[in-house]
Design a protein around this motif. Structure first.
Motif, PDB file in Angstrom:
ATOM      1  N   TYR A 217      76.738  21.818  13.507  1.00  0.00           N
ATOM      2  CA  TYR A 217      77.355  22.376  14.369  1.00  0.00           C
ATOM      3  C   TYR A 217      77.836  23.370  14.008  1.00  0.00           C
ATOM      4  CZ  TYR A 217      80.505  24.121  18.284  1.00  0.00           C
ATOM      5  OH  TYR A 217      80.733  25.050  19.554  1.00  0.00           O
ATOM      6  N   SER A 218      78.076  24.806  13.776  1.00  0.00           N
ATOM      7  CA  SER A 218      79.463  26.027  13.494  1.00  0.00           C
ATOM      8  C   SER A 218      79.555  26.807  15.266  1.00  0.00           C
ATOM      9  CB  SER A 218      78.293  26.865  12.878  1.00  0.00           C
ATOM     10  OG  SER A 218      78.921  28.035  13.467  1.00  0.00           O
ATOM     11  N   GLU A 219      80.709  25.906  15.439  1.00  0.00           N
ATOM     12  CA  GLU A 219      81.558  26.815  16.103  1.00  0.00           C
ATOM     13  C   GLU A 219      81.848  28.544  16.224  1.00  0.00           C
ATOM     14  OE1 GLU A 219      85.609  25.754  16.405  1.00  0.00           O
ATOM     15  OE2 GLU A 219      86.145  26.711  18.393  1.00  0.00           O
ATOM     16  N   ALA A 220      81.612  28.897  15.604  1.00  0.00           N
ATOM     17  CA  ALA A 220      80.759  30.619  15.727  1.00  0.00           C
ATOM     18  C   ALA A 220      79.874  31.154  15.599  1.00  0.00           C
ATOM     19  CB  ALA A 220      81.364  31.052  13.972  1.00  0.00           C
ATOM     20  N   ALA A 221      78.807  30.566  15.147  1.00  0.00           N
ATOM     21  CA  ALA A 221      77.944  30.638  15.556  1.00  0.00           C
ATOM     22  C   ALA A 221      77.336  30.679  16.798  1.00  0.00           C
ATOM     23  CB  ALA A 221      76.639  30.491  14.683  1.00  0.00           C
ATOM     24  N   ASP A 222      77.634  29.395  17.314  1.00  0.00           N
ATOM     25  CA  ASP A 222      77.320  29.165  19.016  1.00  0.00           C
ATOM     26  C   ASP A 222      78.137  29.946  19.479  1.00  0.00           C
ATOM     27  OD1 ASP A 222      76.830  27.402  20.796  1.00  0.00           O
ATOM     28  OD2 ASP A 222      78.899  26.751  21.078  1.00  0.00           O
ATOM     29  N   LYS A 223      79.305  30.351  19.713  1.00  0.00           N
ATOM     30  CA  LYS A 223      79.779  31.088  20.371  1.00  0.00           C
ATOM     31  C   LYS A 223      79.286  32.812  19.970  1.00  0.00           C
ATOM     32  CE  LYS A 223      84.898  32.783  21.447  1.00  0.00           C
ATOM     33  NZ  LYS A 223      85.739  32.659  20.861  1.00  0.00           N
ATOM     34  N   GLU A 224      79.276  33.280  19.264  1.00  0.00           N
ATOM     35  CA  GLU A 224      78.722  34.425  18.637  1.00  0.00           C
ATOM     36  C   GLU A 224      77.447  34.626  19.596  1.00  0.00           C
ATOM     37  OE1 GLU A 224      80.202  35.599  14.868  1.00  0.00           O
ATOM     38  OE2 GLU A 224      82.050  35.440  15.942  1.00  0.00           O
ATOM     39  N   SER A 225      76.383  33.960  19.660  1.00  0.00           N
ATOM     40  CA  SER A 225      75.176  33.670  19.409  1.00  0.00           C
ATOM     41  C   SER A 225      74.966  34.026  21.606  1.00  0.00           C
ATOM     42  CB  SER A 225      73.855  33.188  19.333  1.00  0.00           C
ATOM     43  OG  SER A 225      74.406  31.108  19.357  1.00  0.00           O
ATOM     44  N   TRP A 226      76.033  32.775  22.059  1.00  0.00           N
ATOM     45  CA  TRP A 226      75.822  33.037  23.071  1.00  0.00           C
ATOM     46  C   TRP A 226      76.811  33.981  24.229  1.00  0.00           C
ATOM     47  CZ3 TRP A 226      73.429  29.137  26.306  1.00  0.00           C
ATOM     48  CH2 TRP A 226      74.095  28.872  27.742  1.00  0.00           C
ATOM     49  N   ALA A 227      77.053  34.503  23.907  1.00  0.00           N
ATOM     50  CA  ALA A 227      78.099  36.600  23.722  1.00  0.00           C
ATOM     51  C   ALA A 227      76.365  37.027  23.885  1.00  0.00           C
ATOM     52  CB  ALA A 227      79.691  36.529  22.704  1.00  0.00           C
ATOM     53  N   ALA A 228      75.916  36.887  22.884  1.00  0.00           N
ATOM     54  CA  ALA A 228      74.437  37.384  22.326  1.00  0.00           C
ATOM     55  C   ALA A 228      74.671  37.607  23.605  1.00  0.00           C
ATOM     56  CB  ALA A 228      73.641  37.461  21.371  1.00  0.00           C
ATOM     57  N   MET A 229      72.990  36.055  23.649  1.00  0.00           N
ATOM     58  CA  MET A 229      72.807  36.081  25.096  1.00  0.00           C
ATOM     59  C   MET A 229      73.453  37.416  26.403  1.00  0.00           C
ATOM     60  SD  MET A 229      72.440  32.735  27.278  1.00  0.00           S
ATOM     61  CE  MET A 229      74.137  32.729  27.519  1.00  0.00           C
ATOM     62  N   GLN A 230      75.266  36.379  26.510  1.00  0.00           N
ATOM     63  CA  GLN A 230      75.401  37.056  27.926  1.00  0.00           C
ATOM     64  C   GLN A 230      74.674  38.733  27.940  1.00  0.00           C
ATOM     65  OE1 GLN A 230      78.991  35.796  29.142  1.00  0.00           O
ATOM     66  NE2 GLN A 230      78.367  34.122  28.088  1.00  0.00           N
ATOM     67  N   GLU A 231      75.516  39.479  27.003  1.00  0.00           N
ATOM     68  CA  GLU A 231      74.572  40.825  26.675  1.00  0.00           C
ATOM     69  C   GLU A 231      73.696  41.029  26.858  1.00  0.00           C
ATOM     70  OE1 GLU A 231      77.925  42.042  25.945  1.00  0.00           O
ATOM     71  OE2 GLU A 231      76.718  44.281  26.243  1.00  0.00           O
ATOM     72  N   LEU A 232      72.728  40.287  26.369  1.00  0.00           N
ATOM     73  CA  LEU A 232      71.644  41.020  27.072  1.00  0.00           C
ATOM     74  C   LEU A 232      71.155  40.796  28.762  1.00  0.00           C
ATOM     75  CD1 LEU A 232      68.134  41.266  26.398  1.00  0.00           C
ATOM     76  CD2 LEU A 232      68.638  39.485  25.396  1.00  0.00           C
ATOM     77  N   PHE A 233      71.192  39.372  29.114  1.00  0.00           N
ATOM     78  CA  PHE A 233      71.094  39.121  30.608  1.00  0.00           C
ATOM     79  C   PHE A 233      71.890  40.144  31.702  1.00  0.00           C
ATOM     80  CE2 PHE A 233      70.208  34.253  30.045  1.00  0.00           C
ATOM     81  CZ  PHE A 233      69.303  34.513  29.453  1.00  0.00           C
ATOM     82  N   SER A 234      73.208  40.854  30.447  1.00  0.00           N
ATOM     83  CA  SER A 234      73.928  41.555  31.734  1.00  0.00           C
ATOM     84  C   SER A 234      73.459  43.082  32.036  1.00  0.00           C
ATOM     85  CB  SER A 234      75.133  41.579  31.290  1.00  0.00           C
ATOM     86  OG  SER A 234      75.191  42.171  30.022  1.00  0.00           O
ATOM     87  N   ALA A 235      72.151  43.446  30.543  1.00  0.00           N
ATOM     88  CA  ALA A 235      71.237  45.088  30.525  1.00  0.00           C
ATOM     89  C   ALA A 235      70.544  43.592  31.696  1.00  0.00           C
ATOM     90  CB  ALA A 235      70.819  45.088  28.627  1.00  0.00           C
ATOM     91  N   VAL A 236      69.520  43.098  31.429  1.00  0.00           N
ATOM     92  CA  VAL A 236      67.965  42.925  31.785  1.00  0.00           C
ATOM     93  C   VAL A 236      67.975  42.174  33.284  1.00  0.00           C
ATOM     94  CG1 VAL A 236      66.642  43.190  30.204  1.00  0.00           C
ATOM     95  CG2 VAL A 236      67.495  40.728  30.947  1.00  0.00           C
ATOM     96  N   LEU A 237      68.982  41.196  33.874  1.00  0.00           N
ATOM     97  CA  LEU A 237      68.852  40.533  34.452  1.00  0.00           C
ATOM     98  C   LEU A 237      70.186  40.655  36.268  1.00  0.00           C
ATOM     99  CD1 LEU A 237      68.709  36.642  33.405  1.00  0.00           C
ATOM    100  CD2 LEU A 237      67.482  38.360  34.221  1.00  0.00           C
ATOM    101  N   PHE A 238      70.555  41.990  35.841  1.00  0.00           N
ATOM    102  CA  PHE A 238      71.667  42.079  36.787  1.00  0.00           C
ATOM    103  C   PHE A 238      71.744  43.683  37.241  1.00  0.00           C
ATOM    104  CE2 PHE A 238      74.172  38.721  35.688  1.00  0.00           C
ATOM    105  CZ  PHE A 238      74.642  37.681  37.237  1.00  0.00           C
ATOM    106  N   THR A 239      69.879  44.219  36.627  1.00  0.00           N
ATOM    107  CA  THR A 239      69.757  46.214  36.341  1.00  0.00           C
ATOM    108  C   THR A 239      69.958  46.003  38.248  1.00  0.00           C
ATOM    109  OG1 THR A 239      68.254  45.625  36.044  1.00  0.00           O
ATOM    110  CG2 THR A 239      69.335  46.758  34.327  1.00  0.00           C
TER     111      THR A 239
END
Lengths: 239, 239
Positions: A217-239
């Motif tokens: 487990y990596s807390e930083a990689a977990d948190k930051e990859s999850w944030a990257a997913m949210q950033e992507l979803f906010s761009a393509v799923l809420f348009t």
């Protein structure tokens, strides 16, 4: 939070997946969540719940049929071996889940994505490679190999994000390079986030209990990859 | 928003940088912002202003001395050539800026980072390779090459994030691979975010005016790399 077991047939099996969605009548973007090789357990369930809290309808997906879950990696890989050998079977399971998700009244059928962990990431990529109507796919420590790079890459219809441990022994640098060539060749809108000092299963706190140096487990990689997913979803799923 | 010209001497030159900070008496984490090769212009200024709005004290840095700014890429690269040939000179300019930033009463001296674009990213990496006390460095479309990978990598004291266009002709795949080996060898806590279909200068809207296919703005890569930087900073500068 509302949860519901959603059942369907595919690839000669009976699947038991779980829908997570916040109360409310407005339809929401839908996200498939495919688990690690072990099957649908708490890790993927918690991710689906987290997505529901963010405003998505999330389907945590059974991958082995009958909700089968194992703690044994060898057994899990044995169950998956035929799917890796015949990606049509893998895709059939993913497509059935996507069809169920899109049919739900809670879901905006034209606003869907698929995420997955380890094998589940590969499953999400295979779905996209099948030409499925997905706005985005995200793979966390997911295998990147494909069986037909030249034809499959052109079938992608949405964005792709893969989040990979740079020291993951299951995803060699050459596999990353080949993936990059596949994506470029297909004109896919893709990203790869590489996490240094990070191995397999970095999103899963339970990984450390396996006492396998290839999984941690990596807390930083977990948190930051999850944030990257949210950033992507906010761009393509809420348009 | 308060802005102030900050001057200092280094490498035989007189530098004119600009501090951006929101009003208030509480000291804040500090961030150096190094511009593209052309020198300190609106692009880096706006980024420093954006960081100030996020709660940082940001120093947009002069890189050529006397605030020199050119629109000509050939001229800019001519000015920088001696710095690439002698990274001690590059580092001296960066270290002088960092010293000024840390000395400001608006800044928490033990909470600093450095970001940069193109050459400015390289400058930030060189600062970190010098062993400078930085919690993080972020390079956007930054050159990744180093002159002494084995010794420099061990000098890093903070986290590293580089955001790179996968099709950037100035940053070949081999340069990425060598960088990865450098980071791994030094035990650095690093990440690389690769953006498919993306070339150089993807953060700069003005890039498109250059009519050079090697440089192009990408709204998605710009937005998502900036978000990744914020995620990293929130982890290391606000602890």
């Amino acid at each position: 939070m509302r949860t519901e077991t959603v059942t369907y047939e595919a690839d000669g099996l009976h699947f038991k997946s779980e829908l997570f969605v916040e109360a409310g009548t407005e339809p929401k973007p839908g996200v498939l969540v495919f688990p690690e090789a072990f099957g649908l357990g708490d890790h993927a369930r918690h991710r689906a719940e987290g997505l529901a809290k963010l405003g998505y309808a999330a389907l945590a997906c059974d991958i082995h049929g009958n909700g089968r879950l194992t703690a044994d990696l060898g057994e899990a890989l044995g169950l998956l071996k035929p799917l890796y050998a015949d990606t049509k079977r893998m895709r059939a399971r993913g497509l059935a889940a996507l069809k169920m998700l899109k049919a739900r009244e809670e879901v905006l059928a034209d606003r869907t994505a698929s995420i997955g962990f380890c094998f589940g990431g590969t499953m999400s990529l295979e779905l996209a490679r099948s030409g499925a109507d997905l706005q985005a796919v995200v793979g966390f420590h997911s295998g990147l190999a494909t069986t037909a790079p030249k034809t499959d890459a052109k079938a992608h219809r949405g964005r792709v994000l893969v989040c990979i441990g740079a020291d993951d022994p299951f995803i060699a640098p050459q596999e990353r390079t080949t993936f990059e060539e596949e994506m470029r060749g297909g004109g896919v809108d893709w990203q790869m986030h590489l996490y240094g000092g990070t191995v397999h299963s970095f999103t899963n706190r339970e990984a450390d209990q396996r006492k396998n140096p290839a999984m941690r487990y990596s807390e930083a990689a977990d948190k930051e990859s999850w944030a990257a997913m949210q950033e992507l979803f906010s761009a393509v799923l809420f348009t």
